[in-house]
Motif scaffolding. Structure first.
Motif, short mmCIF file in Angstrom:
data_model
loop_
_atom_site.label_atom_id
_atom_site.label_comp_id
_atom_site.label_asym_id
_atom_site.label_seq_id
_atom_site.Cartn_x
_atom_site.Cartn_y
_atom_site.Cartn_z
N TYR A 22 0.80 -1.22 0.00
CA TYR A 22 0.00 0.00 0.00
C TYR A 22 0.83 1.28 0.00
CZ TYR A 22 -4.03 -2.92 1.25
OH TYR A 22 -5.02 -3.86 1.25
N GLY A 23 2.04 1.23 0.59
CA GLY A 23 2.79 2.46 0.82
C GLY A 23 2.29 3.12 2.10
N TRP A 24 3.10 3.99 2.68
CA TRP A 24 2.73 4.63 3.96
C TRP A 24 1.48 5.49 3.82
CZ3 TRP A 24 4.38 2.71 8.24
CH2 TRP A 24 5.66 2.18 8.35
N GLU A 25 1.39 6.25 2.71
CA GLU A 25 0.27 7.18 2.57
C GLU A 25 -1.07 6.45 2.56
OE1 GLU A 25 -1.21 10.55 -0.56
OE2 GLU A 25 0.96 10.24 -0.38
N GLU A 26 -1.17 5.40 1.74
CA GLU A 26 -2.42 4.63 1.68
C GLU A 26 -2.68 3.88 2.97
OE1 GLU A 26 -6.00 3.06 0.35
OE2 GLU A 26 -4.86 4.78 -0.35
N LEU A 27 -1.63 3.37 3.58
CA LEU A 27 -1.78 2.67 4.86
C LEU A 27 -2.33 3.63 5.91
CD1 LEU A 27 -1.35 -0.11 6.08
CD2 LEU A 27 0.99 0.55 6.62
N GLY A 28 -1.83 4.86 5.92
CA GLY A 28 -2.32 5.88 6.85
C GLY A 28 -3.76 6.29 6.57
N ASP A 32 -5.97 5.16 10.33
CA ASP A 32 -5.57 6.53 10.66
C ASP A 32 -4.91 6.60 12.04
OD1 ASP A 32 -5.21 9.23 10.59
OD2 ASP A 32 -7.31 9.73 10.98
N ILE A 33 -3.61 6.29 12.06
CA ILE A 33 -2.84 6.43 13.29
C ILE A 33 -1.58 7.24 12.97
CG2 ILE A 33 -3.72 4.45 14.57
CD1 ILE A 33 -1.49 2.76 13.52
N LYS A 34 -1.14 8.02 13.96
CA LYS A 34 -0.03 8.95 13.75
C LYS A 34 1.23 8.29 13.22
CE LYS A 34 -1.17 12.52 17.10
NZ LYS A 34 -0.81 13.14 18.36
N CYS A 35 1.54 7.11 13.71
CA CYS A 35 2.80 6.47 13.30
C CYS A 35 2.80 6.09 11.82
CB CYS A 35 3.14 5.27 14.19
SG CYS A 35 1.99 3.90 14.09
N PHE A 36 1.64 6.08 11.17
CA PHE A 36 1.58 5.83 9.72
C PHE A 36 1.54 7.14 8.93
CE2 PHE A 36 -0.78 1.47 10.10
CZ PHE A 36 0.36 0.92 10.65
N ASN A 37 1.11 8.22 9.58
CA ASN A 37 0.87 9.48 8.87
C ASN A 37 1.93 10.56 9.11
OD1 ASN A 37 -1.60 8.87 7.46
ND2 ASN A 37 -2.57 8.80 9.45
N ILE A 38 2.61 10.50 10.23
CA ILE A 38 3.61 11.53 10.55
C ILE A 38 4.97 10.87 10.70
CG2 ILE A 38 4.27 13.31 12.23
CD1 ILE A 38 1.24 13.52 12.91
N ASP A 39 5.88 11.16 9.77
CA ASP A 39 7.24 10.63 9.78
C ASP A 39 7.26 9.11 10.03
OD1 ASP A 39 10.00 10.80 9.54
OD2 ASP A 39 10.30 11.29 11.66
N PRO A 40 6.58 8.34 9.16
CA PRO A 40 6.44 6.91 9.42
C PRO A 40 7.74 6.13 9.26
CG PRO A 40 5.57 7.43 7.27
CD PRO A 40 5.95 8.74 7.91
N SER A 41 7.90 5.13 10.10
CA SER A 41 9.01 4.18 9.95
C SER A 41 8.54 2.84 10.51
CB SER A 41 10.26 4.65 10.70
OG SER A 41 10.10 4.49 12.10
N ILE A 42 9.19 1.79 10.07
CA ILE A 42 8.86 0.46 10.57
C ILE A 42 9.09 0.42 12.08
CG2 ILE A 42 9.49 -2.00 10.48
CD1 ILE A 42 7.98 -1.14 7.99
N GLU A 61 -5.94 -7.33 10.59
CA GLU A 61 -7.15 -7.49 9.80
C GLU A 61 -6.93 -7.03 8.36
OE1 GLU A 61 -11.04 -8.86 9.47
OE2 GLU A 61 -9.72 -9.00 11.19
N LEU A 62 -6.28 -5.89 8.19
CA LEU A 62 -5.97 -5.39 6.85
C LEU A 62 -5.06 -6.36 6.11
CD1 LEU A 62 -6.27 -3.14 4.75
CD2 LEU A 62 -4.31 -2.00 5.83
N PHE A 63 -4.08 -6.92 6.81
CA PHE A 63 -3.15 -7.88 6.20
C PHE A 63 -3.89 -9.13 5.72
CE2 PHE A 63 -0.38 -11.58 6.51
CZ PHE A 63 0.66 -11.20 5.65
N ILE A 64 -4.79 -9.65 6.55
CA ILE A 64 -5.54 -10.86 6.21
C ILE A 64 -6.37 -10.65 4.93
CG2 ILE A 64 -7.46 -12.35 6.95
CD1 ILE A 64 -6.35 -12.00 9.84
#
Length: 68
Positions: A22-28, A32-42, A61-64
């Motif tokens: 998905y990439g970080w943007e689509e995942l965020g 909708d959580i900050k760790c995906f939307n603001i300066d994301p990293s694994i 759930e999204l992964f499944i």
């Protein structure tokens, strides 16, 4: 035979697969959580997800339901 689709997968492998797909943007957008939307990293995302059961559930759930 284990029917759990997450069996044998670490949270890190799940997260990396989602980011690759998905990439970080689509995942965020989808979760909708900050760790995906603001300066994301694994690393920062794993730290948050390990401490936050509701967010981890959404990621799993999204992964499944991610298309192959």
């Amino acid at each position: 035979m284990n029917k759990d689709p997450l069996h044998g997968l670490s949270l890190e492998k799940i997260l990396v697969a989602l980011v690759d797909h998905y990439g970080w943007e689509e995942l965020g957008r989808r979760i909708d959580i900050k760790c995906f939307n603001i300066d994301p990293s694994i690393k920062s995302s794993l730290t948050f997800l390990r401490k936050t059961p509701w967010a981890r559930s959404k990621v799993e759930e999204l992964f499944i339901h991610m298309p192959d």
